[in-house]
Design an enzyme around this catalytic site. Structure first.
Site, PDB file in Angstrom:
ATOM      1  N   HIS A  72      22.740  11.769 -14.660  1.00  0.00           N
ATOM      2  CA  HIS A  72      24.214  12.230 -15.248  1.00  0.00           C
ATOM      3  C   HIS A  72      25.328  11.309 -14.994  1.00  0.00           C
ATOM      4  CE1 HIS A  72      23.286  16.202 -16.046  1.00  0.00           C
ATOM      5  NE2 HIS A  72      22.311  16.393 -15.072  1.00  0.00           N
ATOM      6  N   LYS A 124      39.375  19.753 -16.003  1.00  0.00           N
ATOM      7  CA  LYS A 124      38.360  19.093 -15.569  1.00  0.00           C
ATOM      8  C   LYS A 124      38.431  18.696 -14.203  1.00  0.00           C
ATOM      9  CE  LYS A 124      38.343  16.281 -19.050  1.00  0.00           C
ATOM     10  NZ  LYS A 124      36.874  16.611 -19.838  1.00  0.00           N
ATOM     11  N   ARG A 125      37.368  18.217 -13.485  1.00  0.00           N
ATOM     12  CA  ARG A 125      37.462  17.683 -12.354  1.00  0.00           C
ATOM     13  C   ARG A 125      38.566  16.113 -12.314  1.00  0.00           C
ATOM     14  NH1 ARG A 125      33.903  13.667 -10.205  1.00  0.00           N
ATOM     15  NH2 ARG A 125      32.759  13.942 -11.941  1.00  0.00           N
ATOM     16  N   LYS A 139      38.510   9.957 -15.494  1.00  0.00           N
ATOM     17  CA  LYS A 139      38.660  10.950 -16.492  1.00  0.00           C
ATOM     18  C   LYS A 139      39.935  10.881 -17.112  1.00  0.00           C
ATOM     19  CE  LYS A 139      35.266  14.081 -14.763  1.00  0.00           C
ATOM     20  NZ  LYS A 139      34.426  14.491 -15.918  1.00  0.00           N
ATOM     21  N   THR A 151      31.028  18.486 -21.162  1.00  0.00           N
ATOM     22  CA  THR A 151      30.635  19.748 -21.892  1.00  0.00           C
ATOM     23  C   THR A 151      32.146  20.744 -22.085  1.00  0.00           C
ATOM     24  OG1 THR A 151      30.275  20.789 -19.847  1.00  0.00           O
ATOM     25  CG2 THR A 151      28.394  20.197 -21.182  1.00  0.00           C
ATOM     26  N   LYS A 199      33.045  23.324 -25.353  1.00  0.00           N
ATOM     27  CA  LYS A 199      33.606  24.697 -25.000  1.00  0.00           C
ATOM     28  C   LYS A 199      34.946  24.698 -25.744  1.00  0.00           C
ATOM     29  CE  LYS A 199      31.397  24.695 -20.521  1.00  0.00           C
ATOM     30  NZ  LYS A 199      31.555  23.971 -19.163  1.00  0.00           N
TER      31      LYS A 199
END
Length: 857
Positions: free
Chosen positions: A398, A587-588, A593, A694, A698
């Protein structure tokens, strides 16, 4: 010389596991506990039967009546009445698996981010209307009651949410599938924001119990730690090894049912809770040592207290490894117990009946654990045991981030799991020989591929997972390509065909049918309900793109969802204007990110407004996500988000056109409110660093357009929706690799971009600096220095893509078309598709459909 490959434990565990361990049949045909005891009739699914069941649960399970029951009591009685109907199907499913002697899939994951289960179970059983009617007849509102259910604190981010989607899809596909993890008493943490700072508090999600779970006190396995490895002769005179003087912890099972969509299949999620081998030391208590009397119990049960204990100290790292081995050891014992029910099974049959999927490297210690069981306990020859082990295990990677590729010091293994260290050393020795034979003289290649590094001080758990599995998959096409061509190129060349791609997916039941009922209803009324289990059916929406009436309904639904979200946020004291563009990054919080890049854009917008250069649409930028407690830079970015939001609010012109909000304590239930309202989805990780993502799926499924880099699954989303329906920005993974290798200099990018200079100055010299001198210096220094996530290089392209998105949004019909197309082309990103690929291409598992026959009277 003792051959470490062959050994055995000195004795069988005192508690080696039950013979009748769970809801499934233990033998067939079996001898009933009582010859006159019969299974009860399946529970009725009509409103009257549900109302009666509710009353019985309230009286006899909750022990309350209409005068004493609280709202929580009421909800628990409703849950238990629904659980009864699930259990009817649970027995049926597990009995069918046994009768068919089905190959079982065991999915090992440290996280299962389930969210709430009540609404999902109602939808899957097809009884939402009946429960609504039954509760209404008694004066209760179902929507209000379901707010009593907490999110299950069993996960943190995408890893756990993917595992939860896979549980749903496996049940919907009727696959014999079992999730295994840890029953954390507390979740990752409850996030609060105080003066812009993230404050972590305990997430005591089990405070009032979990009505969905079934405790299994008879499913009780010993898990060994510490001790030493001793030598002995077995009865044949052969030299063996034995693991002695261990400290034992016990793992107790708690089962949660996982329902399939309207197919009567109910699979199991088995979670392990840690129990002490010594509940209470009476001698110490009688001696007046009251704290010491229960100290062993408290220390032992810490193993299942908290998800991801901090690992910046030795005790925290040791606890993490304990967690990993604890749930792996209990799971392997449980899997072997289930396999051995069939007396005709031989060990070489194990891979034909058992598939174990490792969800990331956390459960990789399962490989030496199965070897220990086969070689030590069952006396299988090493070569045979290794062949069996490799055929049983498959591994999902991952991450491509080097710091996330798990490495354990051999010293901690020596202390905690001494026998496993010996087995890993033997695996490494044999593998080094195999690599050397194929590549004579190429010592550097051997060094790169080895399981244990040359110093002997570190175990590369990712390498162990790859070497010990028959399949290694990435979770997006780009991610898998990076694994094969860069990070694990040597291993890919050594194991041709072992590496493969399985692009992640999401369950459309939760992420459209459940969380966006208005849109789901419109879709179903337009193309039928086949899309719920076959997401490719959404393609039929494309013929409606030019239907003005349909576009109007689509827009009205998005507007209503935005209004609902704004109302929900207002209840938390967060004002949002639903008539603005909802630009969301949820998100985290992590540097790769690049929430910081989004903040830089917000500051650029602010500067344009205050300088009179902004004449575009009003926008609300929505952030949500948690930062790891010890991740100081991520927590500083959260602080900066709040400071920028305050700066915007304080300016009379800026606050008319721009709003920045941070939604605290992001989780599944929060996401279910945000995604239906999202219009522009921020997926802007540094190219080559996101495995899949993901959240992007969504958002698109709910009609959002993506602004993002060509990273993770964005590459495949671009291919599916087309370049005209997505806003791509930034450098590609190949570009980033070139920039990195050629000596990337962020200042060169800053020097030629006046807007970026102005943004950085706003942080380092403007109002933010004056309010908090030096606080954000680490962020500024990072941008001016190494800029390891290439924000400066991507800044200009990112802003240009935003301008394109703004212009598209101002054309109402054009934006609606983009929104419809994004939803219509999400078929590839169904977790059902992903599960089918795993089942056919990795596990060789086939569905075992079941059907509950209604009782005739």
């Amino acid at each position: 010389m003792i051959d470490l490959a062959f050994s055995m434990t000195d004795k069988k565990p005192e508690h080696s596991g039950p013979s009748t361990a769970d809801i499934e049949r233990d033998a067939d045909p079996r001898i009933p506990l009582s010859p006159t005891m019969r299974d009860p009739r399946p529970r009725g699914m009509d409103a009257a039967s549900i109302a009666e069941s509710f009353a019985l649960k309230m009286m006899y399970s909750i022990a309350r009546n209409e005068y004493t029951a609280t709202s929580l009591d009421t909800f628990h009685a409703v849950e238990l009445s629904l659980r009864d109907r699930i259990i009817d199907r649970w027995f049926l499913t597990q009995d069918a698996y046994y009768r068919h002697d089905a190959k079982r899939v065991y999915y090992l994951s440290l996280e299962f981010l389930l969210g709430r289960s009540f609404r999902s179970n109602l939808l899957n059983l097809g009884v939402t209307a009946e429960y609504t009617e039954a509760l209404k007849s008694m004066g209760f509102d179902l929507a209000q009651l379901e707010g009593e259910e907490p999110d299950a604190g069993l996960g943190n981010g995408g890893l756990g949410r993917l595992a939860a989607c896979f549980l749903d899809s496996a049940s919907t596909l009727a696959l014999p599938f079992y999730g295994y993890g840890i029953r954390y008493e507390y979740g990752i943490f409850r996030q609060q924001i105080e003066e812009g700072r993230q404050i972590e508090g305990p997430d005591n999600w089990l405070r009032y119990g979990n009505p969905w779970e079934v405790a299994r006190p008879d499913v009780f396995y010993p898990v060994k730690f510490y001790g030493r490895v001793d030598y002995l002769k077995d009865e044949t005179g052969r030299d063996r090894l034995t693991w002695v003087d261990t400290q034992d912890v016990y793992a107790m099972a708690y089962d949660m049912p996982i329902t399939g969509f309207r197919n009567d299949t109910v699979n199991s999620l088995r979670l392990w809770g840690a129990k002490s081998s010594r509940e209470f030391d009476l001698a110490q208590f009688n001696a007046g040592e009251y704290v010491a009397a229960v100290e062993d119990k408290t220390k032992t049960e810490n193993i299942s207290k908290v998800l991801y204990p901090p690992d910046d100290r030795y005790a925290g790292r040791e606890l993490r490894l304990k967690q990993q081995y604890f749930f792996v050891s209990a799971t392997i014992q449980d899997v072997i117990r289930r396999f051995m029910k069939r007396l005709h099974h031989r060990w070489e049959d194990l891979p034909d009946k058992v598939a174990i999927q490792l969800n990331d490297t956390h459960p990789a210690v399962a490989i030496p654990e199965l070897m220990r069981v086969l070689v030590d306990d069952q006396r299988v020859e090493w070569e045979d045991a290794w062949a069996i082990t490799q055929r049983v295990f498959a591994y999902t990677n991952h991450t491509v981030l080097p710091e996330a590729l798990e490495v354990w010091p051999t010293e901690i293994f020596q202390r905690l799991l001494p026998r496993h260290l010996q087995i890993i050393q033997e695996i490494d020795r044999r593998f080094r020989l195999a690599v050397s034979e194929r590549n004579p003289g190429d010592y550097e290649r051997v060094r790169r591929m080895a399981v244990i590094d040359d110093s002997g001080r570190s175990i590369r758990m990712t390498n162990l997972a790859i070497v010990g599995s028959h399949s290694v998959n990435g979770v997006a096409e780009l991610h898998t390509q990076i694994l094969k061509t860069t990070i694990f190129r040597d291993l890919h060349e050594f194991f041709p065909g072992r590496f493969n791609n399985k692009t992640n997916g999401i369950t459309p039941r939760r992420w459209l049918l459940q969380c966006n009922p208005r849109l789901a209803s419109l879709i179903t009324s337009s193309i039928g309900e086949g899309w719920i289990t076959d997401l490719d059916e959404l393609r039929r929406l494309e013929v409606l793109v030019d239907d003005e009436s349909f576009r109007g309904e689509w827009r009205a639904i998005k507007a209503a969802n935005k209004t609902d979200f704004a109302h929900w946020a207002a209840l938390q004291g967060i004002p949002i204007d639903p008539d603005t563009l909802f630009d969301c990054q949820v998100k985290r919080i992590h540097e790769y990110k690049r929430q910081l890049l989004n903040v830089l854009h917000v500051i650029a917008l602010y500067n344009r407004i205050v300088n009179g250069r902004y004449d575009e649409l009003p926008r609300t930028v929505i952030f949500a996500g948690k930062a790891a407690p010890s991740y100081q830079m991520a927590k500083l970015i959260i602080r900066l988000i709040h400071e920028v939001a305050a700066m915007v609010r304080s300016h009379p012109e800026a606050r008319k056109l721009l709003n920045i909000v941070f939604i605290p304590n992001y989780g599944v239930s929060c996401a279910e409110k945000i995604f239906p309202a999202t219009e522009l989805s921020e997926q802007i990780s540094t190219a080559g660093m996101e495995a899949s993502g993901t959240g992007n799926m969504k958002a698109c499924l709910n009609g959002a357009a993506t602004i993002g880099t060509l990273d993770g699954a964005n590459v495949e989303i671009l291919r599916e929706v087309g370049p005209e329906n997505i806003f791509i920005c930034g450098h590609t993974a190949e570009d980033i690799a070139v920039l990195r290798s050629s000596g990337y200099n962020a200042r060169e990018w800053i020097d030629r971009d006046p807007q970026l200079q102005e943004v950085i100055a706003t942080i380092s010299e403007g109002e933010i600096e004056r309010s908090h001198p030096g606080l954000f210096r680490p962020i500024v220094d990072g941008l001016l220095g190494q800029d390891p996530y290439f924000l400066c290089a991507d800044f200009s392209s990112y802003l240009a893509s935003h301008r394109l998105a703004e212009r598209a949004y101002l054309d109402r019909d054009a934006w609606t078309r983009i929104s419809i197309i994004n939803t219509a082309r999400m078929g590839l990103f169904s977790a059902d598709r992903t599960m089918r690929q795993y089942a056919s291409e990795i596990w060789s598992a086939i569905p075992v459909p079941v059907m509950l026959v209604p009782d005739k009277g």
